[in-house]
Design a protein around this motif. Structure first.
Motif, PDB file in Angstrom:
ATOM      1  N   ALA A   1       0.847  -1.190   0.000  1.00 46.34           N
ATOM      2  CA  ALA A   1       0.000   0.000   0.000  1.00 46.34           C
ATOM      3  C   ALA A   1       0.883   1.242   0.000  1.00 46.34           C
ATOM      4  O   ALA A   1       2.079   1.175   0.298  1.00 46.34           O
ATOM      5  N   PRO A   2       0.321   2.406  -0.343  1.00 51.78           N
ATOM      6  CA  PRO A   2       1.102   3.645  -0.235  1.00 51.78           C
ATOM      7  C   PRO A   2       1.524   3.879   1.209  1.00 51.78           C
ATOM      8  O   PRO A   2       0.865   3.422   2.150  1.00 51.78           O
ATOM      9  N   ASP A   3       2.617   4.585   1.403  1.00 51.89           N
ATOM     10  CA  ASP A   3       3.107   4.893   2.738  1.00 51.89           C
ATOM     11  C   ASP A   3       3.029   6.398   2.959  1.00 51.89           C
ATOM     12  O   ASP A   3       3.705   7.158   2.255  1.00 51.89           O
ATOM     13  N   PRO A   4       2.199   6.891   3.877  1.00 49.24           N
ATOM     14  CA  PRO A   4       1.331   6.128   4.771  1.00 49.24           C
ATOM     15  C   PRO A   4       0.028   5.724   4.086  1.00 49.24           C
ATOM     16  O   PRO A   4      -0.346   6.286   3.055  1.00 49.24           O
ATOM     17  N   ALA A   5      -0.653   4.759   4.706  1.00 46.70           N
ATOM     18  CA  ALA A   5      -1.944   4.295   4.190  1.00 46.70           C
ATOM     19  C   ALA A   5      -3.010   4.537   5.243  1.00 46.70           C
ATOM     20  O   ALA A   5      -2.726   4.569   6.443  1.00 46.70           O
TER      21      ALA A   5
ATOM     22  N   ARG B   1      -3.140   7.582   9.062  1.00 49.20           N
ATOM     23  CA  ARG B   1      -1.762   7.610   8.562  1.00 49.20           C
ATOM     24  C   ARG B   1      -1.005   6.417   9.151  1.00 49.20           C
ATOM     25  O   ARG B   1      -0.196   6.551  10.066  1.00 49.20           O
ATOM     26  N   LEU B   2      -1.295   5.229   8.628  1.00 49.77           N
ATOM     27  CA  LEU B   2      -0.640   4.008   9.111  1.00 49.77           C
ATOM     28  C   LEU B   2       0.697   3.814   8.390  1.00 49.77           C
ATOM     29  O   LEU B   2       0.751   3.806   7.154  1.00 49.77           O
ATOM     30  N   HIS B   3       1.761   3.634   9.173  1.00 48.08           N
ATOM     31  CA  HIS B   3       3.085   3.395   8.617  1.00 48.08           C
ATOM     32  C   HIS B   3       3.539   1.992   9.012  1.00 48.08           C
ATOM     33  O   HIS B   3       3.464   1.621  10.193  1.00 48.08           O
ATOM     34  N   LEU B   4       4.025   1.234   8.047  1.00 49.64           N
ATOM     35  CA  LEU B   4       4.707  -0.006   8.343  1.00 49.64           C
ATOM     36  C   LEU B   4       6.175   0.318   8.591  1.00 49.64           C
ATOM     37  O   LEU B   4       6.772   1.129   7.861  1.00 49.64           O
ATOM     38  N   VAL B   5       6.753  -0.278   9.634  1.00 53.05           N
ATOM     39  CA  VAL B   5       8.165  -0.019   9.935  1.00 53.05           C
ATOM     40  C   VAL B   5       8.999  -0.259   8.679  1.00 53.05           C
ATOM     41  O   VAL B   5       8.787  -1.238   7.955  1.00 53.05           O
ATOM     42  N   ARG B   6       9.937   0.643   8.412  1.00 54.96           N
ATOM     43  CA  ARG B   6      10.673   0.620   7.150  1.00 54.96           C
ATOM     44  C   ARG B   6      11.338  -0.734   6.899  1.00 54.96           C
ATOM     45  O   ARG B   6      11.294  -1.256   5.779  1.00 54.96           O
TER      46      ARG B   6
END
Length: 853
Positions: free
Chosen positions: A76-80, A121-126
């Protein structure tokens, strides 16, 4: 910027800083590698939580749906947003099960610091994104390929404009806007449907084949018309000469918006297979528990005078394992399991002598004196906690070396957790119900999907451990007929159903709750709280005592009698009292085992009892006392006949000699051709001498049918009672933990307090004007300024920020509230350590006042 946007965390460290202490403690509990050593502040905690090793360890503890959520965020786009994530999992049609499970899963991933940010604004750890995002070298389980932007990154601007025009879009001024327009087209459901409506049938078939992955395909330099149609409109994009890829946005449209073909938000149920009465299950398990105890006792009795030699590399040789299997009348893998079980329980070890051998430990003698149920409790708890894995014996390690029983290389740190989890899944079924083994394995695969098969193509170790657990639990009597027994539930700390508590009759269904793993509902199904961190396995004396108490009434009572028969056999209709069993084991040989043990009396066995110091009168009295049937006349004659001849010959040291008052017997021996190997010669009418040792002479004469007795140098008869061989005191092998141990409550509380205090020192605002150290640097002030600031802080009662270097040269930043300044020392309350400490002034590098807010 709106107030909501300004309050949103901009990094993982800021997200952690906004958490309360309970949430930080939960993170450290789920990911114990983050607390060893304790981070100095929240920035260091966030950095450590994003390292590759830590993220990999956390991903390996995710269940299948949590992993699918992380994989969806990676594409997904970052953030999603939360809605975008929900659409990637549930698709256009939606799925109520996903809608219900997703909030809890997102919360769990956020709790483990694998994702951060609010729902908008969900971010997956890089690091997790790098591990899970699709690439040509590492395809994603989603089967998705690169985005349009990624696939066109090396394409010429002219070619991009051609694709845009062919797709029916207006030309743009730059390639960036052209790619954006093409991406918007592919993400628009209606416009994409209209575009694909004009596609040739063969082109649609190509898209269908690539839709679920792999998204890459091969084309020739002159592609067919239907492929050219796809290439001209960007539905296929070239990535290398002869290679094309299906863009991610196109694949998602074809899939109806779903990132996975089969999302699995609900764990597969462990379906019942066979149902038995709980009483039958408990009785079967108790019988097997007694058999297990008898087998371990027989094994250690077989090694009582010193067992096999220890290999130079450690462990038991293949030949010795085969001999032990023959002695136990069991297959070699089963014999290896009993050997490893005795070793794990501390009943067996190497003696450490120059000629090192295996032997029982002193703890074995203590174990034998305990009640039967307590002996089982020690074996069961040792098995549950052991990391040594008997199922690996006979295989080979990564260096292609054979794995031997009691040897190195058998520790698998995941074994205790798998055993505990398998038994907990069995406890989730109604009492007396056994599941299909494959259903248990399917559930375990769902819970830990990242565990991959071995390089040699064998099953994942976790699945093999589960298979071994099911069979070993049955052997040990923890389960009966495939279902968890009542004493097995108690051993795990699980309560019996209310209707069954204190009874063996069928009743209500169990409601096991342990470490948040499973809770059986009233309908017998299982509600799951997805476990994340490593399981802490502790078996308290209370749970073991409860299990022992439930098992004890089910075990057979030892008998004080046998049934003598006319064919020189004795039948023990059940387990015998230990003194009776030990004496009978010397007087007779075990002929068969089972529900009843059959002993056979032979001349050799009777002679063995006489050699041990018994007399014929003692043996007659013993049999008469312990037989429920009259002593058969053939057995009486056998004992009297062997006793009459026993000791008639005497063997001593010459190297060895034979003496007998009846010289005709010695004449008979001299004349026997079979005695030629003993090289006997007459020293006197009643004495023969031999060059061999007394033991060899004894065996030689016994092989000729005589019953000689050994005597000492003073002429006394030697009683050949074997002395037991024991090792020095040994402790049971310690289990090898899987990663760092789970922190307890005290450590978690101290760690959170230290991290908070360190973060306060690292982020505290300073009063202006004043020194403004760069991030991570210690404050620097002159000694006079340091003293003046400290004295002022004592009078005002305010906290200050200091830089401190200890006697070892280690520098740190601290927030302290000075209490007293005198004699070159500062006594202050240290917020970092949460205690009052004294600091030498000359070791304080500088001091800065904190801002009032």
């Amino acid at each position: 910027m709106s107030p909501e946007a300004s309050s949103a965390p901009r990094s993982l460290a800021e997200a952690l800083r906004a958490r309360d202490d309970a949430s930080l403690a939960a993170l450290l509990r789920d990911r114990p590698d983050l607390v060893a050593p304790v981070p100095t502040d929240l920035t260091q905690l966030a950095t450590r939580a994003g390292t590759r090793a830590s993220v990999l360890r956390a991903l390996e503890h995710l269940d299948r749906f949590a992993l699918q959520v992380a994989q969806a965020l990676a594409v997904a786009p970052d953030p999603a947003t939360y809605d975008t994530l929900h659409e990637l999992l549930a698709g256009d049609d939606g799925d109520p099960a996903i809608t219900e499970a997703l909030p809890e899963t997102v919360a769990a991933l956020r709790r483990q610091a694998l994702i951060w940010g609010d729902d908008d604004r969900l971010h997956l750890v890089r690091t997790a994104r790098e591990l899970l995002a699709p690439s040509p070298q590492h395809p994603s389980p989603t089967g998705l390929g690169p985005t349009v932007r990624e696939a066109t990154s090396g394409m010429s601007p002219g070619r991009v404009q051609q694709i845009v025009n062919t797709a029916g879009l207006p030309s743009t001024h730059d390639p960036v806007s052209a790619v954006n327009a093409l991406t918007a087209l592919f993400a628009d459901r209606k416009r994409m449907d209209a575009l694909l409506a004009g596609a040739p049938e063969a082109a649609r078939e190509v898209l269908t084949r690539l839709m679920w992955g792999p998204p890459y395909g091969q084309v020739t330099a002159d592609p067919a018309a239907h492929l050219r149609w796809l290439l001209d409109r960007g539905l296929l994009l070239p990535t290398a000469p002869g290679t094309v890829v299906l863009p991610r946005e196109v694949a998602l449209h074809l899939r109806g918006g779903r990132a996975h073909r089969v999302p699995e938000p609900v764990p597969p149920a462990v379906e019942p297979s066979v149902a038995h009465a709980p009483g039958i299950v408990d009785a079967t398990a108790a019988g097997q528990a007694y058999t297990a105890l008898a087998t371990v006792e027989e094994l250690l009795k077989h090694w009582d005078q010193g067992g096999p030699a220890v290999l130079r590399a450690g462990g038991l040789s293949v030949r010795d394992l085969k001999r032990t299997a023959v002695a136990l009348d069991a297959p070699e893998p089963l014999a290896a399991f009993w050997i490893e079980l005795a070793y794990a329980a501390g009943l067996l070890a190497s003696d450490g002598a120059a000629d090192e051998r295996y032997a029982p430990t002193p703890a074995y003698d203590t174990w034998l004196e305990r009640p039967v149920a307590e002996r089982w409790g020690r074996l069961a708890t040792a098995w549950l906690a052991a990391t040594r894995t008997a199922g690996l014996i006979g295989g080979r390690d990564i260096k292609d070396r054979a794995l031997s029983a009691l040897g190195p290389g058998l520790d698998r740190s995941a074994a205790p957790e798998v055993r505990h989890r398998v038994l907990t899944l069995l406890a989730g079924l109604p009492a007396g119900v056994a599941p299909a083994p494959e259903a248990v394995l399917t559930r375990l695969t769902w819970e830990r999907p990242l565990r991959t098969p071995q390089r040699d193509g064998t099953e994942d170790l976790r699945i093999r451990l589960a298979r071994w657990t099911l069979s070993e639990a049955e052997l040990l009597g923890v389960t009966g007929r495939g279902a968890l027994a009542g004493h097995g539930r108690a051993l795990l700390g699980l309560a019996l159903p209310e209707a069954e508590a204190g009874t063996s009759q069928p009743g209500g269904e169990p409601r096991p709750v342990i470490d948040g793993h499973a809770a059986a509902t009233a309908e017998g199904t299982t509600a799951v709280e997805r476990p994340t961190g490593p399981l802490s396995l502790t078996f308290t004396e209370q749970t073991t005592a409860t299990a022992v108490g439930l098992l004890a009434p089910l075990l057979p009572e030892p008998l004080d009698h046998v049934l003598l028969q006319a064919d020189l056999t004795a039948v023990a209709p059940g387990p015998l009292l230990r003194p009776l069993a030990e004496t009978l084991g010397v007087l007779a040989d075990v002929e068969s085992k089972g529900g009843a043990t059959v002993y056979r009396f032979t001349p050799a066995s009777v002679r063995r009892a006489l050699d041990a110091g018994q007399t014929a009168a003692d043996l007659h009295a013993f049999l008469a006392q312990h037989s429920r049937t009259p002593v058969p006349q053939p057995l009486t004659y056998l004992i009297d006949d062997v006793a009459r001849r026993h000791g008639h010959l005497r063997v001593g040291v010459a190297s060895a000699y034979v003496r007998c008052d009846d010289d005709s017997v010695l004449n008979e021996i001299i004349a026997d051709k079979r005695a030629a190997a003993l090289r006997l010669r007459r020293l006197a009418p009643t004495v023969l001498a031999a060059p061999c040792d007394p033991a060899t002479l004894l065996e030689g004469l016994r092989s000729l049918g005589y019953a000689p007795a050994a005597e000492s140098s003073q002429g006394d008869v030697l009683i050949t009672r074997a002395d037991a061989h024991r090792t020095p005191p040994r402790t049971a092998p310690e289990p090898v933990p899987e990663g760092p141990p789970a922190p307890d409550h005290v450590l978690l509380t101290a760690a959170v307090r230290a991290i908070r205090a360190g973060d306060l020192a690292a982020t505290a605002p300073l009063k202006a004007p004043g020194p403004q150290p760069a991030g991570g640097e210690l404050p620097r002030t002159s000694p006079a300024d340091t003293l003046a600031t400290m004295q002022a802080a004592v009078m005002t009662g305010e906290a200050v920020w200091i830089g401190y270097v200890n006697a070892d040269g280690a520098a740190s930043q601290r927030v302290v509230a000075p209490i007293r300044v005198e004699g070159g020392f500062v006594t202050a309350y240290d917020h970092t350590a949460d205690e009052v400490r004294t600091y030498p002034l000359h070791r304080i590098t500088g001091v800065a006042e904190l801002a009032e807010d």
